[in-house]
Design a protein around this motif. Structure first.
Motif, PDB file in Angstrom:
ATOM      1  N   GLN A   1      -4.765 -93.712  11.322  1.00  0.00           N
ATOM      2  CA  GLN A   1      -5.515 -94.384  10.269  1.00  0.00           C
ATOM      3  C   GLN A   1      -6.917 -93.840  10.030  1.00  0.00           C
ATOM      4  O   GLN A   1      -7.513 -94.134   9.010  1.00  0.00           O
ATOM      5  CB  GLN A   1      -5.588 -95.884  10.533  1.00  0.00           C
ATOM      6  CG  GLN A   1      -4.284 -96.569  10.221  1.00  0.00           C
ATOM      7  CD  GLN A   1      -4.380 -98.065  10.384  1.00  0.00           C
ATOM      8  OE1 GLN A   1      -5.241 -98.573  11.093  1.00  0.00           O
ATOM      9  NE2 GLN A   1      -3.486 -98.774   9.733  1.00  0.00           N
TER      10      GLN A   1
ATOM     11  N   ILE B   1      -5.715 -92.763   3.239  1.00  0.00           N
ATOM     12  CA  ILE B   1      -5.541 -92.772   4.698  1.00  0.00           C
ATOM     13  C   ILE B   1      -4.055 -92.649   5.030  1.00  0.00           C
ATOM     14  O   ILE B   1      -3.203 -93.210   4.340  1.00  0.00           O
ATOM     15  CB  ILE B   1      -6.101 -94.098   5.285  1.00  0.00           C
ATOM     16  CG1 ILE B   1      -7.567 -94.278   4.899  1.00  0.00           C
ATOM     17  CG2 ILE B   1      -5.915 -94.173   6.787  1.00  0.00           C
ATOM     18  CD1 ILE B   1      -8.508 -93.237   5.437  1.00  0.00           C
TER      19      ILE B   1
ATOM     20  N   ARG C   1      -0.462 -93.256   6.840  1.00  0.00           N
ATOM     21  CA  ARG C   1       0.223 -94.532   6.997  1.00  0.00           C
ATOM     22  C   ARG C   1       0.329 -95.041   8.423  1.00  0.00           C
ATOM     23  O   ARG C   1       0.269 -96.228   8.657  1.00  0.00           O
ATOM     24  CB  ARG C   1       1.651 -94.430   6.439  1.00  0.00           C
ATOM     25  CG  ARG C   1       1.708 -94.319   4.956  1.00  0.00           C
ATOM     26  CD  ARG C   1       3.116 -94.015   4.473  1.00  0.00           C
ATOM     27  NE  ARG C   1       4.138 -94.841   5.069  1.00  0.00           N
ATOM     28  CZ  ARG C   1       4.776 -95.824   4.456  1.00  0.00           C
ATOM     29  NH1 ARG C   1       4.496 -96.111   3.216  1.00  0.00           N
ATOM     30  NH2 ARG C   1       5.710 -96.500   5.065  1.00  0.00           N
TER      31      ARG C   1
ATOM     32  N   PRO D   1      -0.386 -96.301  12.076  1.00  0.00           N
ATOM     33  CA  PRO D   1      -1.591 -96.896  12.686  1.00  0.00           C
ATOM     34  C   PRO D   1      -2.367 -95.938  13.601  1.00  0.00           C
ATOM     35  O   PRO D   1      -3.591 -95.993  13.658  1.00  0.00           O
ATOM     36  CB  PRO D   1      -1.042 -98.076  13.485  1.00  0.00           C
ATOM     37  CG  PRO D   1       0.236 -98.431  12.812  1.00  0.00           C
ATOM     38  CD  PRO D   1       0.803 -97.137  12.290  1.00  0.00           C
TER      39      PRO D   1
END
Length: 123
Positions: free
Chosen positions: A84, A77, A79, A81
């Protein structure tokens, strides 16, 4: 030996990490020197980025004689946020689609005798 790559002022959409990862995705046996030339980075910068990608679990390498063969961990995934839900494989797929479309546009220009017909032209 070539000098330092041309500098770039201003911002860009892709990070150098994404550029290096894309270069490796296109040729898993590519050399650091070739990645550096393609991404307009120094070899030292590419080595640091490859190290970052390996430490982050996005990339592994194995020695093949005097060369490296890289393996991208597709399911990893991203990095940030906000990203994600996006995997490395999905990002690379999006970039490959763009390259395919851009390549097709360039081929059409070449066949029509447009600017891409000149190998020195920058489209």
């Amino acid at each position: 030996m070539r000098g330092a790559p041309e500098s770039h002022s201003g911002w860009t959409f892709l990070t150098n990490h994404a550029r290096v990862l894309t270069a490796i995705a296109e040729d898993p046996t590519t050399r650091i020197r070739d990645i550096a030339a393609r991404c307009r980075l120094t070899e030292r910068a590419v080595q640091k980025i490859v190290s970052d990608l390996e430490e982050g679990g996005y990339l592994t390498h194995t020695r093949q004689g005097r060369s490296n063969a890289y393996h991208i961990e597709d399911g990893t995934i991203l990095r940030h946020p906000a990203d994600q839900r996006l995997t490395v494989a999905e990002l690379l797929s999006l970039l490959a689609q763009h390259d395919d479309e851009h390549g097709e546009d360039k081929r059409k220009l070449q066949s029509a005798g447009g600017p891409a017909a000149d190998p020195e032209a920058d489209v």
